[in-house]
Design an enzyme around this catalytic site. Structure first.
Site, PDB file in Angstrom:
ATOM      1  N   LEU A 111       6.449   3.947   5.941  1.00 23.41           N
ATOM      2  CA  LEU A 111       5.825   2.661   6.254  1.00 23.41           C
ATOM      3  C   LEU A 111       4.877   2.248   5.135  1.00 23.41           C
ATOM      4  O   LEU A 111       4.123   3.062   4.620  1.00 23.41           O
ATOM      5  CB  LEU A 111       5.078   2.786   7.585  1.00 23.41           C
ATOM      6  CG  LEU A 111       4.495   1.548   8.238  1.00 23.41           C
ATOM      7  CD1 LEU A 111       4.417   1.764   9.746  1.00 23.41           C
ATOM      8  CD2 LEU A 111       3.102   1.249   7.712  1.00 23.41           C
ATOM      9  N   CYS A 128       5.033   9.812  -0.399  1.00 19.93           N
ATOM     10  CA  CYS A 128       3.732   9.432   0.167  1.00 19.93           C
ATOM     11  C   CYS A 128       2.590  10.311  -0.334  1.00 19.93           C
ATOM     12  O   CYS A 128       1.497  10.295   0.217  1.00 19.93           O
ATOM     13  CB  CYS A 128       3.775   9.449   1.698  1.00 19.93           C
ATOM     14  SG  CYS A 128       5.052   8.385   2.381  1.00 19.93           S
ATOM     15  N   THR A 159       7.988   6.029  -2.688  1.00 23.23           N
ATOM     16  CA  THR A 159       9.040   6.279  -1.700  1.00 23.23           C
ATOM     17  C   THR A 159      10.390   5.973  -2.325  1.00 23.23           C
ATOM     18  O   THR A 159      10.477   5.442  -3.436  1.00 23.23           O
ATOM     19  CB  THR A 159       8.822   5.464  -0.412  1.00 23.23           C
ATOM     20  OG1 THR A 159       9.665   5.994   0.624  1.00 23.23           O
ATOM     21  CG2 THR A 159       9.148   3.990  -0.618  1.00 23.23           C
ATOM     22  N   TYR A 160      11.432   6.322  -1.586  1.00 26.21           N
ATOM     23  CA  TYR A 160      12.799   6.167  -2.085  1.00 26.21           C
ATOM     24  C   TYR A 160      13.634   5.415  -1.054  1.00 26.21           C
ATOM     25  O   TYR A 160      13.481   5.622   0.153  1.00 26.21           O
ATOM     26  CB  TYR A 160      13.407   7.556  -2.342  1.00 26.21           C
ATOM     27  CG  TYR A 160      14.891   7.537  -2.641  1.00 26.21           C
ATOM     28  CD1 TYR A 160      15.369   7.081  -3.864  1.00 26.21           C
ATOM     29  CD2 TYR A 160      15.813   7.983  -1.694  1.00 26.21           C
ATOM     30  CE1 TYR A 160      16.732   7.058  -4.136  1.00 26.21           C
ATOM     31  CE2 TYR A 160      17.173   7.969  -1.957  1.00 26.21           C
ATOM     32  CZ  TYR A 160      17.631   7.502  -3.179  1.00 26.21           C
ATOM     33  OH  TYR A 160      18.979   7.476  -3.439  1.00 26.21           O
ATOM     34  N   HIS A 161      14.508   4.523  -1.537  1.00 26.83           N
ATOM     35  CA  HIS A 161      15.430   3.800  -0.663  1.00 26.83           C
ATOM     36  C   HIS A 161      16.854   3.956  -1.182  1.00 26.83           C
ATOM     37  O   HIS A 161      17.077   4.007  -2.395  1.00 26.83           O
ATOM     38  CB  HIS A 161      15.106   2.300  -0.638  1.00 26.83           C
ATOM     39  CG  HIS A 161      13.737   1.972  -0.137  1.00 26.83           C
ATOM     40  ND1 HIS A 161      13.295   2.324   1.122  1.00 26.83           N
ATOM     41  CD2 HIS A 161      12.704   1.312  -0.726  1.00 26.83           C
ATOM     42  CE1 HIS A 161      12.055   1.890   1.285  1.00 26.83           C
ATOM     43  NE2 HIS A 161      11.673   1.281   0.179  1.00 26.83           N
ATOM     44  N   GLY A 216       0.831  -1.189   0.000  1.00 22.90           N
ATOM     45  CA  GLY A 216       0.000   0.000   0.000  1.00 22.90           C
ATOM     46  C   GLY A 216       0.873   1.248   0.000  1.00 22.90           C
ATOM     47  O   GLY A 216       2.095   1.169   0.089  1.00 22.90           O
ATOM     48  N   GLY A 217       0.256   2.402  -0.096  1.00 23.43           N
ATOM     49  CA  GLY A 217       1.000   3.651  -0.034  1.00 23.43           C
ATOM     50  C   GLY A 217       1.378   4.191  -1.397  1.00 23.43           C
ATOM     51  O   GLY A 217       1.113   3.583  -2.431  1.00 23.43           O
ATOM     52  N   GLY A 252       7.253  -3.341   5.117  1.00 21.65           N
ATOM     53  CA  GLY A 252       7.488  -2.868   6.479  1.00 21.65           C
ATOM     54  C   GLY A 252       7.827  -1.396   6.546  1.00 21.65           C
ATOM     55  O   GLY A 252       7.069  -0.558   6.070  1.00 21.65           O
ATOM     56  N   LEU A 253       9.003  -1.068   7.122  1.00 19.80           N
ATOM     57  CA  LEU A 253       9.341   0.334   7.327  1.00 19.80           C
ATOM     58  C   LEU A 253      10.800   0.614   6.984  1.00 19.80           C
ATOM     59  O   LEU A 253      11.633  -0.292   6.940  1.00 19.80           O
ATOM     60  CB  LEU A 253       9.041   0.767   8.762  1.00 19.80           C
ATOM     61  CG  LEU A 253       9.740   0.036   9.916  1.00 19.80           C
ATOM     62  CD1 LEU A 253      11.091   0.676  10.201  1.00 19.80           C
ATOM     63  CD2 LEU A 253       8.886   0.092  11.174  1.00 19.80           C
TER      64      LEU A 253
END
Length: 214
Positions: free
Chosen positions: A140, A170, A77-79, A73-74, A152-153
């Site tokens: 998250l 987000c 995002t970036y990692h 979901g969501g 997860g987070l």
């Protein structure tokens, strides 16, 4: 008892395959084991399964950018290397009642890690994650299949601000990301890493966890 798996640095695509494999094994064998995966990813952007591509400022067909639409979901995002990422695979006994509790527990985990450095953080109504003065430090996103969770987070420690600014994280217009080392400039990445490892070790010993490192 929880099984903790530590991969170190692992690309997102491989970790995603590993997560799904573990989840489907759990479902097929009707297992209710608790697995927690700790790792870091090289640079990658991920979109939730219903995420809006308008929240990224680069072309989604750009082959120079590592971008994946995934099943969590969501929004986007970036990692990268400057994060601590925790993926949990957990069976929820009563899904309707436990989903919100589970998300709250993930957020609490992020807050406890930040409190190791006496860093106070807050939650934001309607937006999962952890914030410091209106800036997001913990992202998250989860997926549930037949009452089994995964994803997860992620906790920002020293992420690339330049790469983060290419997205509307987000989907929040005023949602600015913040790194841990911006708040605690005196603490090096090495100091953070070892304090984090020591805390995990204490948790492992107290909970009698099985640990697998790669």
């Amino acid at each position: 008892m929880m099984l903790i798996i530590r991969y170190g640095l692992l690309n997102f695509e491989t970790s995603w395959v590993h997560q799904k494999t573990m989840v489907f094994i759990q479902i097929r064998k009707r297992q209710k084991k608790k697995l927690s995966i700790y790792l870091k990813h090289p640079q990658v952007y991920t979109l939730g399964h219903r995420a809006n591509k308008e929240y990224i400022s680069f072309c989604s067909n750009n082959t120079l950018v590592n971008l994946h639409r995934v099943d969590r979901g969501g929004e986007v995002t970036y990692h990268d290397y400057g994060q601590v990422i925790i993926y949990n695979i957990t069976h929820l006994q009563k899904i309707n009642r436990n989903v919100n509790i589970y998300i709250a527990n993930l957020e609490q985990l992020g807050k406890r890690i930040l409190l190791l450095y006496k860093t106070k953080s807050t939650k934001k109504e309607k937006f999962p994650g952890i914030w410091i003065q209106q800036k997001k430090i913990v992202a998250l996103g989860i997926k549930i299949i037949q009452r089994t969770t995964f994803h997860g987070l992620s906790i920002n420690f020293s992420c690339s601000k330049r790469n983060y600014e290419l997205i509307l994280a987000c989907g929040i217009k005023d949602g600015i990301s913040v790194n841990f080392n911006e708040i605690h400039k005196k603490n090096s990445q090495n100091q953070f890493y070892w304090k984090y490892k020591i805390v995990l070790l204490i948790v492992d010993i107290l909970a009698f966890n099985n640990i697998i490192s790669f």
